[in-house]
Design a protein around this motif. Sequence first.
Motif, PDB file in Angstrom:
ATOM      1  N   MET A 455      17.281  78.675 -55.598  1.00  0.00           N
ATOM      2  CA  MET A 455      16.016  78.312 -54.957  1.00  0.00           C
ATOM      3  C   MET A 455      15.027  77.751 -55.979  1.00  0.00           C
ATOM      4  SD  MET A 455      14.399  78.083 -52.112  1.00  0.00           S
ATOM      5  CE  MET A 455      15.120  79.200 -50.896  1.00  0.00           C
ATOM      6  N   LEU A 456      15.001  78.346 -57.165  1.00  0.00           N
ATOM      7  CA  LEU A 456      14.120  77.835 -58.217  1.00  0.00           C
ATOM      8  C   LEU A 456      14.520  76.408 -58.600  1.00  0.00           C
ATOM      9  CD1 LEU A 456      11.879  78.215 -60.290  1.00  0.00           C
ATOM     10  CD2 LEU A 456      13.529  79.347 -61.795  1.00  0.00           C
ATOM     11  N   GLN A 457      15.819  76.141 -58.681  1.00  0.00           N
ATOM     12  CA  GLN A 457      16.279  74.798 -59.016  1.00  0.00           C
ATOM     13  C   GLN A 457      15.884  73.798 -57.929  1.00  0.00           C
ATOM     14  OE1 GLN A 457      20.596  73.826 -59.026  1.00  0.00           O
ATOM     15  NE2 GLN A 457      20.278  73.273 -61.180  1.00  0.00           N
ATOM     16  N   ILE A 478      22.324  77.654 -50.355  1.00  0.00           N
ATOM     17  CA  ILE A 478      21.504  78.868 -50.259  1.00  0.00           C
ATOM     18  C   ILE A 478      21.590  79.455 -48.850  1.00  0.00           C
ATOM     19  CG2 ILE A 478      19.128  79.747 -50.286  1.00  0.00           C
ATOM     20  CD1 ILE A 478      18.547  77.687 -52.514  1.00  0.00           C
ATOM     21  N   GLN A 479      21.489  78.598 -47.857  1.00  0.00           N
ATOM     22  CA  GLN A 479      21.533  79.067 -46.468  1.00  0.00           C
ATOM     23  C   GLN A 479      22.863  79.741 -46.146  1.00  0.00           C
ATOM     24  OE1 GLN A 479      18.909  78.928 -44.394  1.00  0.00           O
ATOM     25  NE2 GLN A 479      20.080  80.035 -42.836  1.00  0.00           N
ATOM     26  N   ALA A 480      23.945  79.203 -46.719  1.00  0.00           N
ATOM     27  CA  ALA A 480      25.257  79.803 -46.494  1.00  0.00           C
ATOM     28  C   ALA A 480      25.381  81.156 -47.199  1.00  0.00           C
ATOM     29  CB  ALA A 480      26.349  78.855 -46.980  1.00  0.00           C
ATOM     30  N   SER A 484      18.878  84.863 -44.603  1.00  0.00           N
ATOM     31  CA  SER A 484      17.498  85.350 -44.510  1.00  0.00           C
ATOM     32  C   SER A 484      16.506  84.419 -45.196  1.00  0.00           C
ATOM     33  CB  SER A 484      17.392  86.751 -45.119  1.00  0.00           C
ATOM     34  OG  SER A 484      17.591  86.708 -46.531  1.00  0.00           O
ATOM     35  N   GLN A 485      17.021  83.455 -45.956  1.00  0.00           N
ATOM     36  CA  GLN A 485      16.147  82.500 -46.653  1.00  0.00           C
ATOM     37  C   GLN A 485      15.796  81.288 -45.776  1.00  0.00           C
ATOM     38  OE1 GLN A 485      14.918  82.802 -49.806  1.00  0.00           O
ATOM     39  NE2 GLN A 485      15.893  84.796 -50.099  1.00  0.00           N
ATOM     40  N   HIS A 486      16.103  81.371 -44.455  1.00  0.00           N
ATOM     41  CA  HIS A 486      15.971  80.187 -43.602  1.00  0.00           C
ATOM     42  C   HIS A 486      14.544  79.635 -43.564  1.00  0.00           C
ATOM     43  CE1 HIS A 486      14.876  83.512 -40.854  1.00  0.00           C
ATOM     44  NE2 HIS A 486      14.109  82.615 -40.256  1.00  0.00           N
ATOM     45  N   GLY A 487      13.529  80.499 -43.715  1.00  0.00           N
ATOM     46  CA  GLY A 487      12.150  80.017 -43.674  1.00  0.00           C
ATOM     47  C   GLY A 487      11.841  79.083 -44.837  1.00  0.00           C
ATOM     48  N   ALA A 488      12.096  79.559 -46.055  1.00  0.00           N
ATOM     49  CA  ALA A 488      11.840  78.745 -47.249  1.00  0.00           C
ATOM     50  C   ALA A 488      12.751  77.523 -47.275  1.00  0.00           C
ATOM     51  CB  ALA A 488      12.046  79.582 -48.507  1.00  0.00           C
ATOM     52  N   VAL A 489      14.011  77.724 -46.857  1.00  0.00           N
ATOM     53  CA  VAL A 489      14.954  76.605 -46.838  1.00  0.00           C
ATOM     54  C   VAL A 489      14.494  75.541 -45.851  1.00  0.00           C
ATOM     55  CG1 VAL A 489      17.292  75.931 -46.168  1.00  0.00           C
ATOM     56  CG2 VAL A 489      16.951  77.936 -47.621  1.00  0.00           C
ATOM     57  N   GLY A 490      14.094  75.959 -44.665  1.00  0.00           N
ATOM     58  CA  GLY A 490      13.657  75.002 -43.644  1.00  0.00           C
ATOM     59  C   GLY A 490      12.464  74.177 -44.092  1.00  0.00           C
ATOM     60  N   TYR A 491      11.501  74.834 -44.761  1.00  0.00           N
ATOM     61  CA  TYR A 491      10.311  74.116 -45.252  1.00  0.00           C
ATOM     62  C   TYR A 491      10.708  73.025 -46.244  1.00  0.00           C
ATOM     63  CZ  TYR A 491       5.960  73.293 -47.822  1.00  0.00           C
ATOM     64  OH  TYR A 491       4.879  72.696 -48.429  1.00  0.00           O
TER      65      TYR A 491
END
Length: 645
Positions: A455-457, A478-480, A484-491
């Motif tokens: 996520m940092l990368q 990350i999503q795979a 639970s990271q779907h919020g940050a990933v989606g943004y």
Amino acid sequence: MAAAAENQGPAAGGPRGAAEAEADGMMGLTDLPGELLELILCCDVLGAADIGRVSCTCRRLREACQPRGKVWRERFRLRWPSLLKYYSHTDSVSWLEEYKARHNAGLEARRIVASFSKRFFSEHVPCDGFSDIETLGCPSHFFEDELMCILNMEGRKGLTWKYYAKKILYFLRQQNILKNLKEYLQRPTDQQSFLEGAVLIDQYCNPLSDICLKSVQAQVDDITDKVRKVLRTKNPRHPSLASKAVLSSPDICTRAVGQGIDLFSSASLKVSSNRKGEVLIPEVELQRQVLDAMNCVLYEQLKYKGNELDYYNSLNSYIHQVLIRRTGIPISLSVLYLTIARQLGVKLEPVNFPSHFLLRWCQGKEGSTDIFDYTYIDAFGKGKQLTVKECEYLIGHHVTEEFYGVVTSKEVLQRMVGNLLNLGKRESTDQSYQLLRDSLDLYLAMYPDNVQHLMLQARLYFHLGIWPEKVLDILQHIQALDPSQHGAVGYLVQHTLEHIERRKEEVGPEVKHRSDEKHKEVCFSIGLIMKHKRYGYNCVIYGWDPACMMGHEWIRNMNVHSLPHGPHQPFYNVLVEDGSCRYAAQENLEYNSEPREIPHPDIGRYFSEFTGIHYLANTELEIRYPEDLELTRATVQKIYSSGKE
């Protein structure tokens, strides 16, 4: 006169034809002994084309210039001396074919470098921008050698070539180092040298520096020899004084000890070997003598010390810089200390102590799990030996027993890379961003599924506005791994897709003509060396706007309205000597009375040459400012010629 006429030639009476003279010359060469003929053909005044032509004249010369022979080997050596290290004297090499391959690699390298400026002037080189290089049909070391030739071109010309050659070389070397790191991590733990791991990290973060394990090891060996000299004065019969050949062979040592053989006339060699094949000295007192001698050499003679004054300098983490500067942080000094100790038969182990990396030295039974059976060594604190309680005093609080345990080489590398990651986060400069990118690459090579660092990368690339396609790949991974990271990933996915769409909609480069009425207030031009009136920094102009084009927030934060002409005046993009890029108001700039080169890493992206007074825009920049070059020349002539008068 008659005799002279006779000597001139046959009945025609004139000088002989060139063909006859050349034939006589060839006859003269072919009559020479083989060694003398080779010596002549190896002369550095002859080129490859000359050798090729000579070899076509007759069988004798063709044999002298055979592809695997000395002549073509010497031709190869004269042209590319640094490449001979890749060959063994026992190799059967067609030097003619190697010469052709290296020549073709050079042509290919120059073609690719020339294409980069045109393709990637307006953006960072994308992650797929190096695809041509990854599928090279020539040996990579040939390609790298040509890039080094470009970088080492003398003079102030070819700046754009050097800029992109450097980027390509950076990529190539990092790819090779990453491959070596992954191979290192796949070895059994007992075959992973702490020093080699530290060198791999150093190489990856400094791919253009000449760093290799062999040279680093040679410097460590030199320190080890100094320790042996000190030991010899204290205990001439110390087993660590055994010859390197004997100590490096556990089979010889253990066999000799088992048979009671005295390997030296002056001392009995009391050693053992462990599962790693390390030669160890079992007696604690003899080990203590080694550590005392090490402390004497490292901290008293060579003046090594912990860098307390500049602790957060990244150079402290690079092992080759630790050896050069003789200073570092706890973990880098510990790797050096541990390596020397093990070469002298003392087994020290790394301890991942919080806030302060330590080593431990067993005083009880080998492999003991009791933390009180160990003495702890602070390489940052001049080799001071600590008890468990003193370790806690060192960091100012109590820690549980798990923090006194030994760690693997991979965990040592993880901590070294973690230190570099934290340094990269400390500042928001191009240099710190590069360090952050490099350390993330290293961390994810060791732990490819670490969601936090993935996520940092992704956020780093998004922030820098580079490699949006790679950002999407990282986010998908990350999503795979962690839904639970779907919020940050989606943004990030949404904004990255918007960035890609904006890039597709971009038209060609904006062309700014000085003759346009709206540009009449612009006084300075591309390539001029300027000085900031208020801050005193030297810089070179690489772009301009007729008025400030930054947003309201930037204008407010930079207090632009306090300037007499505010934002309604020309603003200039400048490369500053400290490596930064700035946006300066016209009223704050003045001509530099003593123009000099600006040591900025991006200078070659915009300029092809430094004339000694100003910079010449490269083709891509000149397209955007087509009328600036002549104005710059006229301005320079007016300013500096009048100054000389």
